[in-house]
Design a protein around this motif. Sequence first.
Motif, mmCIF file in Angstrom:
data_model
loop_
_atom_site.group_PDB
_atom_site.id
_atom_site.type_symbol
_atom_site.label_atom_id
_atom_site.label_comp_id
_atom_site.label_asym_id
_atom_site.label_seq_id
_atom_site.Cartn_x
_atom_site.Cartn_y
_atom_site.Cartn_z
ATOM 1 N N ILE A 244 0.887 -1.195 0.223
ATOM 2 C CA ILE A 244 0.002 -0.083 -0.050
ATOM 3 C C ILE A 244 0.689 1.252 -0.032
ATOM 4 O O ILE A 244 0.657 2.251 -0.674
ATOM 5 C CB ILE A 244 -0.950 0.025 1.165
ATOM 6 C CG1 ILE A 244 -2.001 -1.006 1.071
ATOM 7 C CG2 ILE A 244 -1.589 1.386 1.132
ATOM 8 C CD1 ILE A 244 -2.772 -1.373 2.187
ATOM 9 N N LEU A 245 2.067 1.153 0.922
ATOM 10 C CA LEU A 245 2.800 2.454 0.810
ATOM 11 C C LEU A 245 3.572 2.687 -0.504
ATOM 12 O O LEU A 245 3.656 3.875 -1.021
ATOM 13 C CB LEU A 245 3.830 2.245 2.101
ATOM 14 C CG LEU A 245 3.289 2.493 3.464
ATOM 15 C CD1 LEU A 245 4.374 2.208 4.408
ATOM 16 C CD2 LEU A 245 2.406 3.601 3.874
ATOM 17 N N GLU A 246 3.924 1.680 -1.136
ATOM 18 C CA GLU A 246 4.649 1.609 -2.269
ATOM 19 C C GLU A 246 3.922 2.047 -3.268
ATOM 20 O O GLU A 246 4.237 2.595 -4.530
ATOM 21 C CB GLU A 246 5.157 0.150 -2.565
ATOM 22 C CG GLU A 246 6.373 -0.204 -1.612
ATOM 23 C CD GLU A 246 6.814 -1.686 -1.968
ATOM 24 O OE1 GLU A 246 6.326 -2.238 -2.610
ATOM 25 O OE2 GLU A 246 7.669 -1.930 -1.070
ATOM 26 N N SER A 247 2.561 2.019 -3.368
ATOM 27 C CA SER A 247 1.645 2.178 -4.423
ATOM 28 C C SER A 247 1.618 3.881 -4.435
ATOM 29 O O SER A 247 1.158 4.369 -5.437
ATOM 30 C CB SER A 247 0.235 1.461 -4.254
ATOM 31 O OG SER A 247 -0.669 2.152 -2.991
ATOM 32 N N GLY A 248 1.862 4.614 -3.436
ATOM 33 C CA GLY A 248 1.709 5.845 -3.324
ATOM 34 C C GLY A 248 0.113 6.250 -3.019
ATOM 35 O O GLY A 248 0.153 7.559 -3.240
#
Length: 341
Positions: A244-248
């Motif tokens: 989720i964090l990497e998806s921005g």
Amino acid sequence: MHTGITTAALPAHVTIEEVASAAGVSRSTVSRVVNGSTAVSPSALEAVRRAIAELNYVPNRAARSLASRQTHALALVVPEDTTRFFGDPFFAAIVSGINSRLGRSDYVLNLFIASDDPGDKTTAYLRSGSVDGAFIVSHHTSDTFIDRIAAAVPVVYGGRPVQERESAYYVDVDNVRGGREATDYLVQRGFTRIATISGPVTMPAGIDRLDGYRAALAGAGLEEVAVEDGNFTADGGSAAMSRILESGVEFDALFIASDLMARGALAVLGRAGIRVPEDIAIVGFDDSPVATSVTPKLTTMRQPSLAQGEQMASVLLDLLAGRSPQHVTMLDTELIVRDSV
């Protein structure tokens, strides 16, 4: 009809065909008697029992106790690996609940942990008449071997079975309602971009909690922000949080469908410098000991796992006693407010 034969003169291995011949019935009739079927006439039943006793035919524990047709043993089947079983407090609560109820009966509990059943090892044992009934907990769509167990002995499921049938008996919590109420609480607190870490969609609990989350968003006119499967494990929660964090994607709150997954997510958020609840609010699910062992302590949906285990045992004991329990027992969840929102 059979003749009087002393056990001292018997060969070491008596076959089912020899029992059938001695009783004057077919092989299938003997098989039905051994497996506890009621589709046998009283006279044939008595003849087979006498032949089994005189021939000392002992294929399994059921045959040894045909006088009562009970072994007084029950099986708890958990289609998971041992790491998952011993690492998730949910299973400890279920076992404690079952044992608590069985402690007031003559039954003992056998535990079978099997993420699959190579060679039908577990299935063959349970179908051999070694147990009177079984509990099945935490099953997935791929666990087809449990259907063969359910075809042989009375079964009570912990949670809605994957292949729901009118004849199935199960005890569950209202996971849809729990997922909806958890998400509604975040909506009521003013959060509008609510992501979720779900359980696997191969399991009814994962499906139902996700459905509840989506129902709450739809009712509030909000869009889904992010949905990631955390597999009901701490490591899965960590991986899902990282994705989720990497998806921005921007989000201000999370509904996480188990406390174990929330523990994994909190570790990732902490390493990223994201504070809970100052930056992100979290509601978990279970109210297991994990909820109060993390920082901050989790706001979470309490599911009564101990009571679920007790109810499962009560239903199975009723079935074995010839009573008619209700097929579906549904237990309520409860929001427990702590520090993560």
